[in-house]
Enzyme design. Structure first.
Site, PDB file in Angstrom:
ATOM      1  N   ASN B  24      -8.888  -3.737 -13.930  1.00 43.28           N
ATOM      2  CA  ASN B  24      -7.696  -4.072 -13.150  1.00 43.28           C
ATOM      3  C   ASN B  24      -6.801  -4.944 -14.015  1.00 43.28           C
ATOM      4  O   ASN B  24      -7.254  -5.960 -14.547  1.00 43.28           O
ATOM      5  CB  ASN B  24      -8.079  -4.807 -11.862  1.00 43.28           C
ATOM      6  CG  ASN B  24      -6.854  -5.084 -10.995  1.00 43.28           C
ATOM      7  OD1 ASN B  24      -5.929  -5.789 -11.400  1.00 43.28           O
ATOM      8  ND2 ASN B  24      -6.847  -4.518  -9.787  1.00 43.28           N
ATOM      9  N   SER B  47      -6.021  -0.319  -8.943  1.00 47.06           N
ATOM     10  CA  SER B  47      -4.933  -1.115  -8.380  1.00 47.06           C
ATOM     11  C   SER B  47      -5.324  -1.518  -6.966  1.00 47.06           C
ATOM     12  O   SER B  47      -5.787  -0.688  -6.178  1.00 47.06           O
ATOM     13  CB  SER B  47      -3.629  -0.314  -8.370  1.00 47.06           C
ATOM     14  OG  SER B  47      -2.558  -1.171  -8.035  1.00 47.06           O
ATOM     15  N   GLU B  48      -5.157  -2.800  -6.643  1.00 43.39           N
ATOM     16  CA  GLU B  48      -5.734  -3.328  -5.401  1.00 43.39           C
ATOM     17  C   GLU B  48      -5.036  -2.822  -4.156  1.00 43.39           C
ATOM     18  O   GLU B  48      -5.501  -3.072  -3.041  1.00 43.39           O
ATOM     19  CB  GLU B  48      -5.765  -4.855  -5.417  1.00 43.39           C
ATOM     20  CG  GLU B  48      -4.426  -5.525  -5.558  1.00 43.39           C
ATOM     21  CD  GLU B  48      -4.180  -5.986  -6.987  1.00 43.39           C
ATOM     22  OE1 GLU B  48      -4.521  -5.232  -7.919  1.00 43.39           O
ATOM     23  OE2 GLU B  48      -3.637  -7.092  -7.160  1.00 43.39           O
ATOM     24  N   ASN B  49      -3.925  -2.105  -4.317  1.00 48.74           N
ATOM     25  CA  ASN B  49      -3.311  -1.496  -3.139  1.00 48.74           C
ATOM     26  C   ASN B  49      -3.903  -0.127  -2.811  1.00 48.74           C
ATOM     27  O   ASN B  49      -3.378   0.577  -1.956  1.00 48.74           O
ATOM     28  CB  ASN B  49      -1.786  -1.409  -3.294  1.00 48.74           C
ATOM     29  CG  ASN B  49      -1.362  -0.711  -4.568  1.00 48.74           C
ATOM     30  OD1 ASN B  49      -1.928  -0.936  -5.621  1.00 48.74           O
ATOM     31  ND2 ASN B  49      -0.359   0.129  -4.471  1.00 48.74           N
ATOM     32  N   GLY B  50      -5.010   0.236  -3.470  1.00 49.24           N
ATOM     33  CA  GLY B  50      -5.736   1.425  -3.037  1.00 49.24           C
ATOM     34  C   GLY B  50      -5.650   2.625  -3.948  1.00 49.24           C
ATOM     35  O   GLY B  50      -5.606   3.767  -3.473  1.00 49.24           O
TER      36      GLY B  50
END
Lengths: 220, 227, 220, 227
Positions: B24, B47-50
């Site tokens: 990430n 990416s932490e938004n999926g």
């Protein structure tokens, strides 16, 4: 047969009252239910508690709610670059509960899943630990994080069937799929609605049991 | 003692990422690391938004605003990529499934404490944390990339962070414009220095003691590192 | 490029050792990794701790492990109708930790998601509360349930790509998708493997970050 | 005083389920309720192994053993059905998203305690709980269907359960072969009785006091109920 399709955004937000709690899906503009946001602003209500990852930038997003001053409290992970929210934050007329993003979504999941809370390692030894119970498990410290629920959850999907099953577009799934499990009334704005059976049962992300209202609002 | 440019720093970090690893890249400067990864690196970006397996930026005019990264910039999906909700995205982070998270920082302490979300001086600005803290707590290895000193010349590598902590004792390696510093149980160890600088030179702009690694590599101005 | 395809079940279970903890996916026969179960039985190991919803019936399922007496402890919600397990349970040579099904899957999820535990309302005022911390939140009582992790998780998928992304067949997803997040080594038995890009990115259930080994074992 | 058959009991329960509701039918006798639901009931059946909107049983020879219900019998999926993992399946239950769960029982107490997973006498048999307890705690309304008395004639509706509890204070309605009994804060209330039986008749085989509802309906031998 169950049919949760409503005609428009106004019908999707009907019944929302002063002082209630509202979840709004989306990460930036992806998954943001813009037609619903406009419809809520038109209700003339106030004192909402809003749970959302962001606070709008300056366009047809949550900025509108801060411009109209209908929010009393924001529960949010990243209210940065949000001019209208910032103005209201500066003059002290809106309260902010800042929650790390992963904790925010996990608290919402707990609310939807009937859990009383979760133990998270995130925030230990930081300001985010303030006021929270610290619990040691197996030699590691965790914070007890409490569930979040709302009166309404508003999310943006891609396709919904008339029963209320929902798919999302690409990364627009983000918080939407979780918020859709954690509110008394879940309203979903989609590109289009279809008949039951038209969606692949393996690819439905939000099963209809969670969904109360759906309406078509083609993406711009 | 000229430090690396942003590009040089990004190139140096990219060259150190393990092949085929799950990585990430935090918002801000770390995002640029992607531009310097070898085409055959096999690295899979999260990416932490999926999103898993982000591809390059789309050509202008072909943006899909439902396909963005954590910095809200449009991206593409590489072959074999997947979408998922934020609960699973953060389970990947907090659950230790990411090999490396590359994050920016305001300060890093000698014991690996990280301060990267607030300088504590944002008068009137609302605070914002996003997913930085989840990454810092959850990824298997936390790498920091930052200017070696702050704009006012103050060290960013310090004995104790004075800014609000993001997480305690989490940083493994610090890549700066002047050095690569490993965070070890016994303290900080410099394993590479910018060409032309001695350990004493770098120590002079560092707020915590630096030990020398057994072998100290040299960082070239372009960000490449030679033993 | 990452490629997690291994030739067969023996390669998928390589490295499993005496005394380790193993999760086995499936609900009844759906999602049960039968080729892996046979391969583990052939390893000649013992004293496994097994986490599984069921305990086999009498065929090519977990019954085999109890017949071979390689299990020391079973963590399970419904070990009913399992003749071989029952025989071993009766003679006291296997320990049983009985866990309500929803709590079982939630504890596994917590293990995979890096949580220190969850507060569940399930089991309050029953024998399932024994030995557990009781926590009141908002006037309701919950039990603190601790996370479960394993050295290996073995599950049955439908299609996997060579990176390790996995889909499941219908209700075979059950515990498989959750167990695949909660073990050091996750091995998946599938109908067939495909190249990256062949799976719909919206319909991938287990993203490749969770998966270490995949092999094709066509369904009978 | 002849009680309902299993079929009659299932028919009676089916007729009471709200239109368009989300319902889980527990394994065992409750499963048969599905056979008596009106084709236009709109009811959507949930199964805790990860299925929403179960259809009828498949014709012989067309079973897919990856498509089963919680009792591990082959099923089909109705149009608009969905599959999901067990975590989400139980989130639906525990999170209060099901309107009704219909469960079997060994005993129900006058305050709504439920004992349906163990008689506490299974010497040498391993205990098993499955998802019954999650349903009992989570569904908005818990309905019990059972023989009014046990095989040995002992009442199943009791003042205090003697068998190990599944959950405390959860049952809303009890459908038996002799009566429909509502669990109210003030105690048990009989709202329907089998044709030909008086409240006293049913009270005689019930282990806790039954009050009479304002109007008591009559249960016909086929399971239909007339006011």
């Amino acid at each position: 047969m169950r049919n949760v399709v409503v005609p428009d955004a106004a019908a999707a937000v009907a019944g929302l009252r002063d002082g209630q709690t509202v979840m709004v899906g989306g990460f930036g503009g992806a998954g943001l239910p813009r037609a619903i946001i406009v419809a809520v602003a038109a209700l003339g209500i106030r004192d909402l508690t809003v749970i959302s990852n962001n606070a709008g930038i300056a366009g047809d997003d949550l900025s509108l709610w801060f411009r109209e001053r209908i929010v009393r409290k924001l529960v949010c992970s990243y209210p940065r670059g949000a001019a209208d929210f910032t103005a209201q934050y500066r003059d002290g007329s809106v309260e902010l509960e800042l929650v790390p993003q992963g904790t925010l979504v996990e608290r919402i999941r707990a609310g939807g899943a009937g859990l009383g809370g979760i133990l998270s390692p995130v925030g230990v030894d930081t300001v985010f630990a303030q006021g929270k119970q610290r619990v040691a498990v197996d030699g590691r410290d965790y914070l007890l994080e409490l569930p979040l629920r709302a009166d309404f959850a508003f999310v943006r999907g891609r396709v919904a069937d008339t029963l209320g099953n929902v798919t999302y577009n690409k990364a627009a799934r983000n918080h939407c799929a979780v918020m859709a499990t954690a509110a008394d009334i879940v309203a979903v704005e989609v590109d289009r609605t279809v008949a039951p059976g038209a969606l692949d049962p393996e690819a439905i992300v939000t099963p209809c049991i969670f969904v109360d209202r759906v309406f078509a609002s083609p993406a711009p | 003692m000229n430090g690396l440019t942003r590009q040089g720093l990004a190139r140096m970090v990219a060259a150190h990422l393990p092949r085929d690893s799950f990585v990430n890249l935090g918002i801000g400067a770390p995002t640029a690391v992607a531009n310097h990864m070898a085409p055959d690196s096999g690295i899979i970006l999260h990416s932490e938004n999926g999103v898993l397996h982000m591809g390059a930026a789309p050509p202008p005019g072909e943006e899909d605003w439902d396909l963005i990264n954590a910095g809200k910039a449009p991206i593409t999906l590489a072959e074999g990529g997947a979408f998922f909700d934020s609960a699973l995205a953060f389970a990947m982070m907090r659950g230790g499934h990411l090999d490396v998270a590359v994050l920016g920082a305001f300060q890093v302490s000698e014991r690996g404490d990280l301060a990267n979300w607030s300088t504590g001086r944002d008068e009137g600005e609302p605070p914002a944390i996003g997913g930085a803290i989840d990454l810092a707590v959850g990824a298997k290895s936390i790498w920091i990339m930052m200017e070696h000193v702050a704009r006012d010349g103050a060290p960013r590598i310090v004995e104790t962070c004075t800014f609000p902590l993001t997480a305690a004792r989490v940083v493994a390696r610090i890549f700066t414009t002047l050095a690569i510093v490993e965070v070890r149980p016994q303290g900080l160890v410099a394993s590479a220095l910018i060409e032309g600088a001695s350990l004493a030179d770098v120590q002079a702009v560092t707020g915590a003691p630096l030990a020398a690694a057994d072998r100290i590599a040299t960082i070239r101005p372009d960000g490449s590192v030679v033993p």
